[in-house]
Write a protein that holds these residues in place. Structure first.
Motif, PDB file in Angstrom:
ATOM      1  N   CYS A  35       0.836  -1.207   0.000  1.00 51.88           N
ATOM      2  CA  CYS A  35       0.000   0.000   0.000  1.00 51.88           C
ATOM      3  C   CYS A  35       0.867   1.253   0.000  1.00 51.88           C
ATOM      4  O   CYS A  35       1.994   1.248   0.475  1.00 51.88           O
ATOM      5  CB  CYS A  35      -0.903   0.015   1.228  1.00 51.88           C
ATOM      6  SG  CYS A  35      -2.077  -1.336   1.284  1.00 51.88           S
ATOM      7  N   VAL A  36       0.315   2.333  -0.534  1.00 50.32           N
ATOM      8  CA  VAL A  36       1.013   3.616  -0.592  1.00 50.32           C
ATOM      9  C   VAL A  36       0.217   4.618   0.232  1.00 50.32           C
ATOM     10  O   VAL A  36      -0.988   4.782   0.016  1.00 50.32           O
ATOM     11  CB  VAL A  36       1.136   4.126  -2.053  1.00 50.32           C
ATOM     12  CG1 VAL A  36       1.778   5.490  -2.098  1.00 50.32           C
ATOM     13  CG2 VAL A  36       1.912   3.129  -2.891  1.00 50.32           C
ATOM     14  N   GLN A  40       5.189   9.446  -2.861  1.00 46.35           N
ATOM     15  CA  GLN A  40       4.708   8.561  -3.929  1.00 46.35           C
ATOM     16  C   GLN A  40       3.185   8.676  -4.070  1.00 46.35           C
ATOM     17  O   GLN A  40       2.664   8.702  -5.185  1.00 46.35           O
ATOM     18  CB  GLN A  40       5.092   7.108  -3.649  1.00 46.35           C
ATOM     19  CG  GLN A  40       4.687   6.167  -4.772  1.00 46.35           C
ATOM     20  CD  GLN A  40       5.048   4.723  -4.489  1.00 46.35           C
ATOM     21  OE1 GLN A  40       5.680   4.409  -3.483  1.00 46.35           O
ATOM     22  NE2 GLN A  40       4.647   3.833  -5.365  1.00 46.35           N
ATOM     23  N   GLY A  41       2.470   8.772  -2.958  1.00 43.64           N
ATOM     24  CA  GLY A  41       1.017   8.926  -3.007  1.00 43.64           C
ATOM     25  C   GLY A  41       0.617  10.229  -3.676  1.00 43.64           C
ATOM     26  O   GLY A  41      -0.311  10.267  -4.493  1.00 43.64           O
ATOM     27  N   LYS A  42       1.316  11.310  -3.361  1.00 48.18           N
ATOM     28  CA  LYS A  42       1.036  12.604  -3.988  1.00 48.18           C
ATOM     29  C   LYS A  42       1.332  12.563  -5.483  1.00 48.18           C
ATOM     30  O   LYS A  42       0.591  13.123  -6.294  1.00 48.18           O
ATOM     31  CB  LYS A  42       1.847  13.704  -3.304  1.00 48.18           C
ATOM     32  CG  LYS A  42       1.384  13.966  -1.889  1.00 48.18           C
ATOM     33  CD  LYS A  42       2.281  14.958  -1.196  1.00 48.18           C
ATOM     34  CE  LYS A  42       1.873  15.137   0.255  1.00 48.18           C
ATOM     35  NZ  LYS A  42       2.754  16.055   0.969  1.00 48.18           N
ATOM     36  N   HIS A  43       2.410  11.873  -5.854  1.00 48.33           N
ATOM     37  CA  HIS A  43       2.761  11.734  -7.270  1.00 48.33           C
ATOM     38  C   HIS A  43       1.676  10.955  -8.013  1.00 48.33           C
ATOM     39  O   HIS A  43       1.261  11.346  -9.114  1.00 48.33           O
ATOM     40  CB  HIS A  43       4.117  11.048  -7.418  1.00 48.33           C
ATOM     41  CG  HIS A  43       4.470  10.738  -8.845  1.00 48.33           C
ATOM     42  ND1 HIS A  43       4.850  11.713  -9.747  1.00 48.33           N
ATOM     43  CD2 HIS A  43       4.463   9.567  -9.521  1.00 48.33           C
ATOM     44  CE1 HIS A  43       5.078  11.147 -10.920  1.00 48.33           C
ATOM     45  NE2 HIS A  43       4.849   9.844 -10.804  1.00 48.33           N
ATOM     46  N   GLN A  44       1.218   9.853  -7.427  1.00 51.03           N
ATOM     47  CA  GLN A  44       0.184   9.048  -8.070  1.00 51.03           C
ATOM     48  C   GLN A  44      -1.115   9.839  -8.214  1.00 51.03           C
ATOM     49  O   GLN A  44      -1.789   9.758  -9.243  1.00 51.03           O
ATOM     50  CB  GLN A  44      -0.061   7.762  -7.284  1.00 51.03           C
ATOM     51  CG  GLN A  44       1.057   6.765  -7.409  1.00 51.03           C
ATOM     52  CD  GLN A  44       0.833   5.512  -6.574  1.00 51.03           C
ATOM     53  OE1 GLN A  44      -0.055   5.451  -5.742  1.00 51.03           O
ATOM     54  NE2 GLN A  44       1.669   4.518  -6.805  1.00 51.03           N
ATOM     55  N   PHE A  45      -1.468  10.616  -7.194  1.00 51.73           N
ATOM     56  CA  PHE A  45      -2.684  11.421  -7.262  1.00 51.73           C
ATOM     57  C   PHE A  45      -2.566  12.475  -8.370  1.00 51.73           C
ATOM     58  O   PHE A  45      -3.480  12.651  -9.172  1.00 51.73           O
ATOM     59  CB  PHE A  45      -2.950  12.093  -5.916  1.00 51.73           C
ATOM     60  CG  PHE A  45      -4.226  12.884  -5.888  1.00 51.73           C
ATOM     61  CD1 PHE A  45      -5.423  12.259  -5.607  1.00 51.73           C
ATOM     62  CD2 PHE A  45      -4.218  14.243  -6.144  1.00 51.73           C
ATOM     63  CE1 PHE A  45      -6.606  12.984  -5.587  1.00 51.73           C
ATOM     64  CE2 PHE A  45      -5.396  14.968  -6.123  1.00 51.73           C
ATOM     65  CZ  PHE A  45      -6.594  14.335  -5.838  1.00 51.73           C
ATOM     66  N   THR A  46      -1.430  13.164  -8.411  1.00 50.59           N
ATOM     67  CA  THR A  46      -1.203  14.189  -9.439  1.00 50.59           C
ATOM     68  C   THR A  46      -1.265  13.580 -10.833  1.00 50.59           C
ATOM     69  O   THR A  46      -1.890  14.135 -11.739  1.00 50.59           O
ATOM     70  CB  THR A  46       0.153  14.876  -9.212  1.00 50.59           C
ATOM     71  OG1 THR A  46       0.173  15.436  -7.906  1.00 50.59           O
ATOM     72  CG2 THR A  46       0.406  15.956 -10.228  1.00 50.59           C
ATOM     73  N   SER A  47      -0.646  12.425 -11.003  1.00 49.67           N
ATOM     74  CA  SER A  47      -0.655  11.755 -12.298  1.00 49.67           C
ATOM     75  C   SER A  47      -2.073  11.357 -12.710  1.00 49.67           C
ATOM     76  O   SER A  47      -2.481  11.556 -13.852  1.00 49.67           O
ATOM     77  CB  SER A  47       0.242  10.514 -12.252  1.00 49.67           C
ATOM     78  OG  SER A  47       0.175   9.796 -13.457  1.00 49.67           O
ATOM     79  N   ALA A  48      -2.833  10.815 -11.761  1.00 51.22           N
ATOM     80  CA  ALA A  48      -4.212  10.418 -12.059  1.00 51.22           C
ATOM     81  C   ALA A  48      -5.058  11.637 -12.409  1.00 51.22           C
ATOM     82  O   ALA A  48      -5.894  11.589 -13.318  1.00 51.22           O
ATOM     83  CB  ALA A  48      -4.812   9.676 -10.871  1.00 51.22           C
ATOM     84  N   HIS A  51      -4.266  12.779 -15.944  1.00 49.82           N
ATOM     85  CA  HIS A  51      -4.719  11.845 -16.975  1.00 49.82           C
ATOM     86  C   HIS A  51      -6.206  11.520 -16.869  1.00 49.82           C
ATOM     87  O   HIS A  51      -6.667  10.519 -17.412  1.00 49.82           O
ATOM     88  CB  HIS A  51      -3.884  10.555 -16.916  1.00 49.82           C
ATOM     89  CG  HIS A  51      -2.452  10.782 -17.268  1.00 49.82           C
ATOM     90  ND1 HIS A  51      -1.486  11.031 -16.323  1.00 49.82           N
ATOM     91  CD2 HIS A  51      -1.831  10.837 -18.474  1.00 49.82           C
ATOM     92  CE1 HIS A  51      -0.332  11.212 -16.921  1.00 49.82           C
ATOM     93  NE2 HIS A  51      -0.508  11.106 -18.233  1.00 49.82           N
TER      94      HIS A  51
END
Length: 95
Positions: free
Chosen positions: A29-30, A36-44, A47
């Protein structure tokens, strides 16, 4: 005159393995607030992968008892769908 100051001792929280409070996440889990969680949220977000996120967050509710997690989740999802509960559809129906 000055008013007396009230000194209140803040309780210290001992992290324990017999509680869910601040339990360490499993390695798969992240954490949402981690880099990493902030990066994934920003990427989502960039996109367009968060279509349902904001509707769900508007309805966020916490469970009042551990046994009510299913009810809390159901309330969030049904409210996020924005369906009028008084609207009659085609008639009675079942699962």
């Amino acid at each position: 005159q000055h008013s007396p100051r009230c000194h209140v001792a803040m309780p210290t929280t001992k992290l324990s393995s017999d509680t869910f409070y601040r339990r360490t996440l499993p390695p798969t889990c992240v954490a949402f607030n981690s880099p990493q969680g902030k990066h994934q949220f920003t990427s989502a977000l960039q996109h367009k992968g968060l279509k349902s996120f904001f509707a769900l967050m508007e309805q966020f509710t916490t469970q009042s008892e551990p046994a009510f997690c299913g009810i809390s989740s159901l309330v969030m999802v049904l409210n996020s769908l924005a369906i009028d509960p008084r609207q009659v559809w085609k008639g009675p129906w079942r699962w």
